[in-house]
Design a protein around this motif. Structure first.
Motif, PDB file in Angstrom:
ATOM      1  N   GLU A   7       0.825  -1.201  -0.076  1.00 15.04           N
ATOM      2  CA  GLU A   7       0.087  -0.025  -0.095  1.00 15.04           C
ATOM      3  C   GLU A   7       0.766   1.423   0.161  1.00 15.04           C
ATOM      4  O   GLU A   7       1.007   1.988  -0.991  1.00 15.04           O
ATOM      5  CB  GLU A   7      -1.128   0.038   1.266  1.00 15.04           C
ATOM      6  N   SER A   8       1.316   1.478   1.194  1.00 14.04           N
ATOM      7  CA  SER A   8       2.230   2.693   1.250  1.00 14.04           C
ATOM      8  C   SER A   8       3.356   2.785   2.293  1.00 14.04           C
ATOM      9  O   SER A   8       3.610   1.692   2.946  1.00 14.04           O
ATOM     10  CB  SER A   8       1.316   4.048   1.484  1.00 14.04           C
ATOM     11  N   ASN A  43       6.637   9.804   1.507  1.00 14.76           N
ATOM     12  CA  ASN A  43       5.462   9.120   2.010  1.00 14.76           C
ATOM     13  C   ASN A  43       4.924   8.536   0.634  1.00 14.76           C
ATOM     14  O   ASN A  43       3.756   8.854   0.231  1.00 14.76           O
ATOM     15  CB  ASN A  43       4.695   9.892   2.503  1.00 14.76           C
ATOM     16  N   ASN A  47      -0.131   1.127  -3.914  1.00 10.92           N
ATOM     17  CA  ASN A  47      -1.217   0.526  -4.170  1.00 10.92           C
ATOM     18  C   ASN A  47      -1.056  -0.587  -5.072  1.00 10.92           C
ATOM     19  O   ASN A  47      -1.901  -0.500  -6.077  1.00 10.92           O
ATOM     20  CB  ASN A  47      -2.479   1.354  -4.369  1.00 10.92           C
ATOM     21  N   PRO A 100      -3.132  -8.241   7.473  1.00  6.59           N
ATOM     22  CA  PRO A 100      -3.017  -6.733   7.375  1.00  6.59           C
ATOM     23  C   PRO A 100      -1.752  -6.498   8.142  1.00  6.59           C
ATOM     24  O   PRO A 100      -1.620  -6.798   9.474  1.00  6.59           O
ATOM     25  CB  PRO A 100      -4.094  -6.223   7.747  1.00  6.59           C
ATOM     26  N   VAL A 101      -0.834  -5.849   7.661  1.00  2.00           N
ATOM     27  CA  VAL A 101       0.354  -5.248   8.349  1.00  2.00           C
ATOM     28  C   VAL A 101       0.417  -3.606   8.214  1.00  2.00           C
ATOM     29  O   VAL A 101       0.579  -3.511   7.051  1.00  2.00           O
ATOM     30  CB  VAL A 101       1.671  -5.989   7.452  1.00  2.00           C
ATOM     31  N   LYS A 102       0.219  -3.183   9.366  1.00  2.00           N
ATOM     32  CA  LYS A 102       0.187  -1.820   9.250  1.00  2.00           C
ATOM     33  C   LYS A 102       1.326  -1.211   9.941  1.00  2.00           C
ATOM     34  O   LYS A 102       1.693  -1.761  11.049  1.00  2.00           O
ATOM     35  CB  LYS A 102      -1.174  -1.384   9.777  1.00  2.00           C
ATOM     36  N   ASN A 103       1.949  -0.084   9.308  1.00  2.00           N
ATOM     37  CA  ASN A 103       2.962   0.671  10.176  1.00  2.00           C
ATOM     38  C   ASN A 103       4.104  -0.266  10.622  1.00  2.00           C
ATOM     39  O   ASN A 103       4.669  -0.292  11.782  1.00  2.00           O
ATOM     40  CB  ASN A 103       2.297   1.473  11.237  1.00  2.00           C
ATOM     41  N   THR A 117       7.885   3.772   8.368  1.00  2.00           N
ATOM     42  CA  THR A 117       6.963   2.601   8.299  1.00  2.00           C
ATOM     43  C   THR A 117       6.520   2.102   6.825  1.00  2.00           C
ATOM     44  O   THR A 117       6.479   2.913   6.066  1.00  2.00           O
ATOM     45  CB  THR A 117       5.844   2.649   9.238  1.00  2.00           C
ATOM     46  N   SER A 119       2.956  -0.234   5.012  1.00  2.00           N
ATOM     47  CA  SER A 119       1.741  -0.812   5.200  1.00  2.00           C
ATOM     48  C   SER A 119       1.595  -1.742   4.132  1.00  2.00           C
ATOM     49  O   SER A 119       1.878  -1.282   3.041  1.00  2.00           O
ATOM     50  CB  SER A 119       0.727   0.125   5.438  1.00  2.00           C
ATOM     51  N   THR A 121      -1.123  -5.512   2.894  1.00  2.00           N
ATOM     52  CA  THR A 121      -1.878  -6.478   3.200  1.00  2.00           C
ATOM     53  C   THR A 121      -1.425  -8.050   2.470  1.00  2.00           C
ATOM     54  O   THR A 121      -1.202  -7.999   1.269  1.00  2.00           O
ATOM     55  CB  THR A 121      -3.371  -6.372   2.789  1.00  2.00           C
ATOM     56  N   ASP A 149       3.637  -3.173  15.488  1.00  2.00           N
ATOM     57  CA  ASP A 149       3.520  -1.871  15.434  1.00  2.00           C
ATOM     58  C   ASP A 149       4.686  -1.203  16.024  1.00  2.00           C
ATOM     59  O   ASP A 149       5.202  -1.408  17.210  1.00  2.00           O
ATOM     60  CB  ASP A 149       2.383  -1.016  15.982  1.00  2.00           C
TER      61      ASP A 149
END
Length: 1604
Positions: A7-8, A43, A47, A100-103, A117, A119, A121, A149
């Motif tokens: 994603e980002s 940043n 996607n 889901p893997v965030k930050n 970080t 992010s 999925t 996190d």
């Protein structure tokens, strides 16, 4: 199919020349897929979905993916930004289908977080027909890379330690009834790896629930066990889960206490809560249970199962190749241990001698294995030399490189090498917190406590000033001024102690403590008045004042202090990172008096926070705070207005959010976010929701108030900055250079403005013109050259030398600029509407809009003012006072209970700071050569600088001024002058390999100058250096903080002189005043030098250093033959400060001259204070002449005739009642045992209650030379000093030299020295008695006997032990021969006699015989008072009184004594003495008779030099009479020399047996002695011959009785 939706990323770091072009790649089982690059973005948003075909193989628990973010380069290799590892364990067990893997935190190649970080999925579709085993934990599963996190690569599970849990696991747990149940714990020990030691035989012991099993004994460091153990228990589940499984590995080949090699413990509950209640084939890290920071002690591979009733154990798969087992990704850590990631870079250069065959070998690649992780080279490498024209087939040759990294288990560290620390840019707006709590009112106790502390602190300050004045030898007027100030303030302060009468909550302890304090303070008051009236010497009063200070500190204890401490925590998320505690009484306000207020009440204080449970004792400081605290009763809250500084503002706050859709900003793209929210963008808020608290009202309307402390631009936070532009040119190969299509770019090749188009930003000014940078790998004109490889249009690598094939070149143009103090910059202006921009919600915001920004926000605030209160004290009514409307409570919205309180300091000033770092002393040795390479890191607020590094010293002299030119500080200058920020100095040891180690930390309070007319100049002071809460040396520093007038730098002090391009020296007026000084060094010799690197020190020399000058002695040719230096006296001329407190130490270095030119330092010593060695070079007294008695004895003295009347010679008639013991008992005061001796009025001895070295009149027996301990090695222990490896015998004389070179220098101080050769001596030791020995037997007594050792010789007097006593009377004489100075240490030990067990040592003392021999007091400290030729006072000295008197005249520099009137009168020292009027020679000799009492032993020592017997220590006269028991018949005849020749005497009954003739003794033929004394007969005849036979028979009988 495995799908990874990237994603980002957020918060990517900038490179040196701008924003990166991030590109993300995902690696799964050597298959790599990439996203598209995003240009110039910190940043990025990708996607993109990357798919991996599993090829019918399902995921297992050890599966993982690597996520790598790089900076995309068109030409050249992409640069790594960060990476992370994600475990696919949950996907493999089919617990979830999407992860889901965030930050997820990114780390650099060293395993350190970069603050960014990413992010994503991860989706997983198992292959058709694949069966997922939830118990699949082949190799234990990967716990290392579980997502967290803020975590990242390198996070490893530490079971049993909550602080190290990777994530909260979601598992299906069976509900167990809380009743005793049957469980079976199975433990399989498979193998071990990297166990420490050589020739070891490891065995593993497994302990579970009180039961222990052990494996078979194996051999080697990598043993293979493969044994399984079963433990059956019946327990409550809650109790079982608290039990632990303990693995302990022992070396069965060792019988020592350190046979334990490593240990690991794991909770049974941790195992049970794993899938299938098991942990399979996991590696566990063994460590030292007593020292968790000692590193890894090896690894053990185990499987563990916890089975309940009806549970089926999972099936373990077949073992894979053990050599390729990945230990690192399948590791369990013990609690309290963390891993530091280390990245191994292996660059493959080329291959040679690759095997050839008939077929072609066009390509090859390299296979690498490291700690079980395997990699293959990215590209196959071509071997052109092996190519052939025929054939198309190739043969691959694999080269495997296996490396192992040991001791990977270390704690994380922070890098202190940088000159900058992170700080919070609060600027002129400070956060304020007000807390209301309820406690018992004990102000009557804390008022007294604070008052006593005030008296103590004030007395401490005055006493330090007085000591400093005494040490610096201030004038008498100055000493009297400080003295009177100390006494007057002390008497004034004592009279202000609060009274407790009428106070509430009084207890009996309060009254008793008040009485105790009153009595103590009254005594101090009386003492102060007495000193004020009668004291004449300041130095003698220092000890008395120090006693008062200690008493005040004892009184400053309050046992009934029920007020809790103020605790400040630093949080990161929800984790508590650091804390500090401030006792409440230190910030408490009191209305009684100003002295009763806390020390820091309403004052700004610098606080160092600590890590929770810090095992390193404050080695590192997490954060430094500047806080202002005030604590008081609610009834006295208005008193806070007097202490408050600045303007207190209270705000209600919310944020307006917008998103960009199709190039337009609005609210449509916010999705689930609200238009107005809190700072997290998660809580919906509206302006109408807010109502002011009770007693408050709005002031003004809502307005936009942007955050002004964001620092995001490249030049943010800098006062100096360098702009850069690259000028580019191209050509055809061999052609002429022309401007490129894009002539000006940044370092990444992106187009930028040309130098002529770049304008200086507002608030800055240019310092120079545009020039090219030649401090790089470029040619003389600044060009670097490269080749473009299609499809790239720019080179990816550059070289400095031009070649014909180069088609591109570039030149770096630079121009420095400087910030204008006080001027507004682009940072201060920001967006006109107050918007802050970000690429995604929740990421870091910045001010200037970028092309990738999709989200923006701005802050709205509304100010509140108190309606019925005035002043800063109104903030105390804010806590919990916000009112929320009913419509808010009906929703799920949250409104903070307390409004935001801020302190605004409208006055901001610029200061100029100078820190003068002169020198340090007594630092810790952290290098193996016994020294360190220290430098100082100086920090002040958020500014810091570093001094230069001084090599190989523990007493460095930096002589450096650090200048902080523009330091902006908000607040009132007057308040700042009273409580200035402190200067923090951290001293580090510079290491070429590894990180620098800290030597210690110190602080300094600067002098604040608010006006240019202040004449107070900073004074260098010694500040203590601390390391791990202990002393670690001192540093001589000073600092001054000068208020600058805006735009006027002329009022500042002159720039100090430079010692280099950027090094400023300490200026005159601050640096010490020096004078030319001579240091005479008497280098006598070295003693007891230990081996260095397993080799003896055979050829040492001595280097003496002081004040930057040094001198070296000649080399000792043979240490065993004579350890003295050939050239004894050295002269060192050096500039030393006149004030003693600034004098640098003398450093002694012993260097061993070894083969092949090696000269290691084998020992060193630091002499800190030189005051005791200062002297008057023109004095002629004996103490200065330092004439040795050995040299005087070698000279031929003049004859001196003294006529002594026979009646004065005291010819005593010996009787049994008058002997030496009578003299001894008369000397020690036991008159009842020596009454006849006292009645005759004979001389007595002087008995000391301490060693002779402690007697002032004997100068410690170091009048000739002193003994200095030599040390060596790194100080690795926190408690122990470096090892003592030898001694240096020598002395120093320090005296000033004339400034005029025409004036002759003073005479040499060390003269008439004895020969520094080895001398054979006879040593007689007379041991009289011992006192108060330590009991060693069960009856509280001991059976002492004497044991003496000298060099390699020893005497054991075990047969003559004294039974059942602690005060034995020995009366023994021992005689030994030795060579001095080799055998200088005489050891006299007392042992306890035990018949069966080993004798215990009671104690021992060491006597330095060389000091007795060389000291002029050695042989005369026991000189008799009266010249007697017989009896107990018999003259025992080698020289008669007349010769001693003559030598005394030579020592004193007086005329020799002259006898007149036929020897009846004597002229000495200008006086005439009549011998008939003299009772003894005490008037001439100025010596006293003494008895040495050393460690409760009375001893006398005699040394024989050549043919003469010389008593070195005379502590007695002829007391040997009483040592002989029985009766002796003898004939004594006194004859002259002529008669002796005429009547020769034989030895005993040998020929000639005459003059007198000795007949054989008349003894009876038969003796009945054995019959009359049977016990003595058994003891001296039977027992001595057959004692071992008797002992053996007794032991045999006892054994037989025991067996029977």
């Amino acid at each position: 199919m495995l799908r990874v939706a990237v994603e980002s990323a957020a918060g990517l770091p900038k490179n040196k020349l701008g924003s990166p072009d991030p590109i993300a790649s995902v690696v799964f089982k050597d298959e790599k897929k990439k996203t598209k690059p995003v240009s110039s973005e910190l940043n990025p948003v990708w996607n993109e979905t990357l798919e991996f075909d599993l090829k019918g193989v399902p995921l297992d628990s050890s599966s993982y993916i690597d996520v790598i973010v790089k900076d995309y380069e068109t030409l050249g290799k992409d640069k790594l930004i960060g990476s992370a590892k994600v475990s696919l364990k949950d996907l493999a067990s089919s617990q979830v289908k999407s992860l889901p893997v965030k930050n997820l935190a990114l780390v650099d190649e060293n395993g350190k977080s970069i603050g960014a970080t990413i992010s994503m999925t991860i989706g997983y579709e198992p292959p058709a027909g694949a069966v997922t085993n939830p118990q699949d934990q082949q190799d234990g599963g990967n716990t290392e890379g579980d997502v967290t996190d803020g975590g990242g690569r390198g996070a490893v599970t530490s079971p049993g330690e909550p602080g190290h849990k990777i994530r909260s696991r979601t598992r299906k747990r069976h509900s167990l009834a809380n009743k005793p149940q049957d469980f079976q714990i199975r433990v399989r020990v498979i193998e071990g790896r990297q166990l420490p030691g050589n020739n070891i035989k490891p065995v593993v012991k497994v302990h579970v629930c009180g039961e222990t099993h052990r494996t078979r004994i194996r051999k080697g460091n990598n043993p293979y066990f493969d044994e399984i153990f079963f433990f059956n228990v019946n327990m409550l589940p809650s109790e079982l889960f608290d039990e632990v499984v303990s693995f302990r590995v022992y070396n069965s080949n060792s019988f020592r206490a350190d046979c334990l090699m490593g240990e690991f413990k794991l909770d049974i509950g941790y195992i049970y809560h794993e899938p299938a209640h098991c942990i399979m084939k996991k590696w566990i890290l063994l460590n030292d249970p007593d020292d968790s920071s000692s590193g890894a002690k090896g690894y053990l591979k185990v499987s563990m199962f916890v089975l309940g009733t009806g549970d089926e154990p999972p099936v373990e798969r077949k073992e894979q190749d053990n050599d390729k087992d990945d230990v690192e990704s399948n590791l369990l850590l013990p609690a309290g241990v963390a891993l530091r990631w280390v990245t191994l870079k292996l660059k493959v250069f080329r291959a040679e001698d690759v095997p050839q065959s008939i077929t072609v070998i066009p390509y090859a690649y390299v296979f690498q294995s490291f700690l079980g992780a395997s990699r293959r080279s990215k590209y196959r490498i071509s071997f052109p030399a092996l190519e052939r024209t025929q054939g198309a087939e190739g043969l691959r040759s694999d080269a495997e490189v296996t490396l192992f990294l040991l001791d990977r288990c270390v704690t994380p560290y922070s890098d202190h090498q940088t000159n900058n620390y992170y700080y919070l840019p609060w600027a002129d707006t400070k956060p304020v917190i007000a807390i209301t709590s309820f406690w018992e009112d004990i102000s009557h106790r804390l008022d007294s406590l604070n008052t006593i502390l005030y008296i103590s602190n004030r007395l401490q300050t005055n006493l330090s000033a007085l000591k400093s004045a005494v040490q610096s030898k201030a004038t008498d007027a100055r000493l009297v001024e400080i003295w009177l100030k100390l006494i007057n303030q002390l008497m004034e302060d004592i009279s202000r102690i609060p009274d407790m009468e009428g106070k509430p909550n009084l207890t009996a302890l309060d009254i008793q403590q008040k009485m105790l304090r009153d009595r103590a303070l009254e005594n101090i008051m009386k003492g102060a008045k007495h000193l004020f009236e009668e004291a004449t010497d300041v130095n003698k009063c220092l000890s008395i004042i120090e006693g008062w200070l200690d008493k005040l500190k004892q009184l400053a204890e309050e046992p009934q202090n029920s007020m809790p401490d103020v605790i400040i925590w630093m949080l990161r998320g929800e984790k508590r990172v650091a804390y500090t505690r401030i006792p409440a009484h230190q910030v408490l306000y009191s209305s009684y008096s100003e002295q009763a207020c806390g020390q820091y009440c309403g004052k700004t204080k610098t606080i160092f926070m600590k890590y929770p449970m810090d095992n390193k004792k404050g080695l590192k400081i997490p954060v430094q705070l500047r806080v202002n605290m005030w604590l008081g009763l609610a009834t006295e809250e208005k008193k806070f207005n007097h202490y408050a500084e600045g303007i207190f503002n209270v705000f209600a706050e919310l944020y307006e959010n917008q998103a960009q859709v199709l190039g337009k900003w609005g609210t449509t793209g916010l999705l689930s976010r609200s238009k107005f929210s809190d700072v997290t963008s998660k809580v919906k808020l509206k302006q109408e929701y807010f109502l002011p608290p009770v007693g408050w009202e709005w002031e003004g309307d809502w307005r936009v108030d942007p955050e002004k402390t964001l620092l995001t631009e490249a030049d943010a936070g800098h006062t100096e900055f360098v702009d850069e532009v690259y000028e580019n040119e191209t050509r055809l190969p061999g052609g002429e250079w022309k401007l490129a299509a894009e002539p000006y770019t940044d370092v990444n090749g992106e187009k930028v403005q040309g130098p002529t188009e770049i304008e200086c930003p507002p608030g800055w000014k240019w310092e120079d013109i545009w020039t090219f940078d030649d401090n790089r790998a470029v040619d003389e004109k600044g060009w670097e050259y490269g080749v473009t490889i299609p499809p790239d249009d720019k080179p990816k690598s550059w070289v400095a030398a031009e070649k014909m094939y180069h088609v591109h070149r570039r030149k770096r143009m630079i121009r420095p600029r400087k910030r204008i103090p006080g001027a507004k910059t682009a940072e201060d202006t920001g967006d006109a509407e107050g918007w802050e921009y970000s690429s995604l919600i929740g990421l870091k915001f910045h001010r200037k809009q970028r092309s990738s920004d999709t989200f923006r926000r701005r802050r709205w605030r509304r100010k509140m003012t108190p309606a019925d209160r005035v002043g800063a004290s109104a903030i105390f009514k804010l806590e919990g006072a916000l009112v929320s409307m009913t419509e808010i409570s009906e929703t799920s919205f949250f409104v903070p209970e307390c409004p935001l309180s801020l302190l605004f300091l409208p006055e901001s000033n610029t200061y100029h700071l100078r820190v003068y770092v002169y020198q340090a002393r007594n630092l810790t040795a952290l290098d193996k050569d016994s020294f360190s390479d220290p430098y100082v890191h100086v920090s002040f607020l958020h500014h810091s600088q570093t001094t230069e590094t001084i090599r190989s010293t523990l007493n460095p002299t930096w002589d450096q001024t650090l200048i902080f030119k523009n330091v902006e500080i908000c607040g009132d200058p007057q308040s700042l002058a009273q409580n200035p920020p402190i200067v923090v100095m951290e001293i580090f040891d510079s290491d070429q390999v590894g990180k620098d180690e800290m030597l210690g930390r110190s602080t300094c309070v600067p002098i604040v100058k608010l006006t240019s007319g202040m004449d107070a100049s900073p004074k260098l002071l010694w500040e203590p250096v601390t390391h791990k809460n202990g002393p670690a040396g001192e540093i001589l520093v000073a600092a001054e903080l000068i208020l600058k007038t805006r735009g006027n730098d002329t009022e500042l002090p002159l720039i100090p002189p430079k010692r280099g391009e950027k090094l400023y020296m300490v200026p005159q007026g601050v640096r010490p005043v020096v004078q030319l000084t001579a240091i005479e060094v008497l280098a006598w010799g070295l003693r007891n030098v230990k081996t260095y690197q397993l080799a003896p020190v055979t050829s040492p020399s001595l280097v003496v250093e002081c004040g930057g000058e040094s001198v070296q002695t000649a080399v000792i040719k043979n240490m065993k033959k004579c350890p003295n230096f050939a050239g004894n006296v050295l002269l060192l001329k050096v500039l030393l400060p006149k004030e003693e407190m600034y004098t640098p130490p003398i450093v002694l270095k012993v260097i061993d001259h070894r083969p092949f030119g090696r000269k290691p330092v084998v020992g060193q010593c630091t002499i800190n204070f030189l005051e005791e060695f200062r002297c008057d070079p023109y004095a002629t007294v004996a103490e200065v002449a330092m004439s040795s008695k050995v040299a005087l004895m070698a000279a031929s003295p003049r004859d001196l005739h003294v006529n002594i009347d026979d009646g004065r010679q005291h010819l005593l008639e010996e009787k049994e009642t008058v002997d030496w013991w009578s003299k001894f008992y008369a000397s020690v005061g036991e008159s009842e045992r020596c009454r006849p001796y006292l009645d005759k009025g004979y001389d007595t001895l002087e008995v000391y209650d301490h060693e002779l070295e402690s007697a002032k009149e004997f100068m410690g027996l170091t009048d000739f030379c002193s003994t200095f301990k030599l040390q060596r090695g790194k100080n690795e222990s926190d408690d122990d000093d470096p090892a003592v490896v030898g001694e240096f015998k020598g002395s120093f004389k320090v005296y000033p030299l004339p400034d005029d070179p025409g004036v002759p220098p003073p005479p040499q101080q060390f003269r008439e020295l004895p020969d520094s050769v080895s001398q054979e001596c006879v040593v007689r030791i007379y041991v009289v008695q011992a006192i108060d020995l330590q009991p060693k037997d069960n009856n509280g007594k001991c059976d002492p006997y004497i044991k003496i050792s000298l060099g390699k010789k020893s005497i054991d007097d075990r047969d003559n032990y004294v039974p059942y006593t602690l005060n034995p009377v020995f009366g023994r004489m021992f005689e030994l021969t030795c060579f001095l100075p080799q055998d200088k240490d005489l050891k006299i030990a007392i042992y306890d006699f035990d018949l069966l067990s080993h004798d215990e040592k009671v104690g021992e003392t060491v006597i330095d015989l060389e000091n007795r021999l060389l000291s002029r007091f050695g042989s005369y400290c026991g000189l008799a008072q009266t010249y007697c030729i017989s009896g107990p006072n018999h003259w025992r000295d080698q020289l008669n009184p007349s010769k001693i008197l003559e030598q005394l005249a030579r020592w004193k520099g007086l005329s020799p004594p002259r006898s007149e009137d036929n020897g009846n009168t004597l002229t000495f020292g200008g006086r005439l003495y009549c011998l008939s009027d003299l009772g003894n020679f005490q008037s001439f000799l100025f010596f006293c008779t003494s008895l040495w009492w050393l460690d409760k032993l009375y001893c006398g020592i005699y040394c024989k030099l050549g043919k003469d017997l010389q008593p070195v220590l005379i502590h007695e006269s002829s007391y040997f009479i009483c040592w002989f028991q029985g009766k002796v018949e003898l004939t004594l005849e006194i004859v002259n020399e002529k008669e002796a020749d005429e009547k020769p005497a034989g030895k005993g009954r040998d020929e000639p047996n005459m003059n007198p003739k000795l007949d054989p003794p008349k003894r009876p033929d038969t003796s009945f002695f054995w019959f009359t004394n049977p016990f003595k007969t058994c003891r001296f005849i039977v027992w001595r011959r057959f004692k071992w036979l008797f002992i053996g028979l007794v032991v045999l009988i006892l054994v037989l009785l025991f067996i029977g």
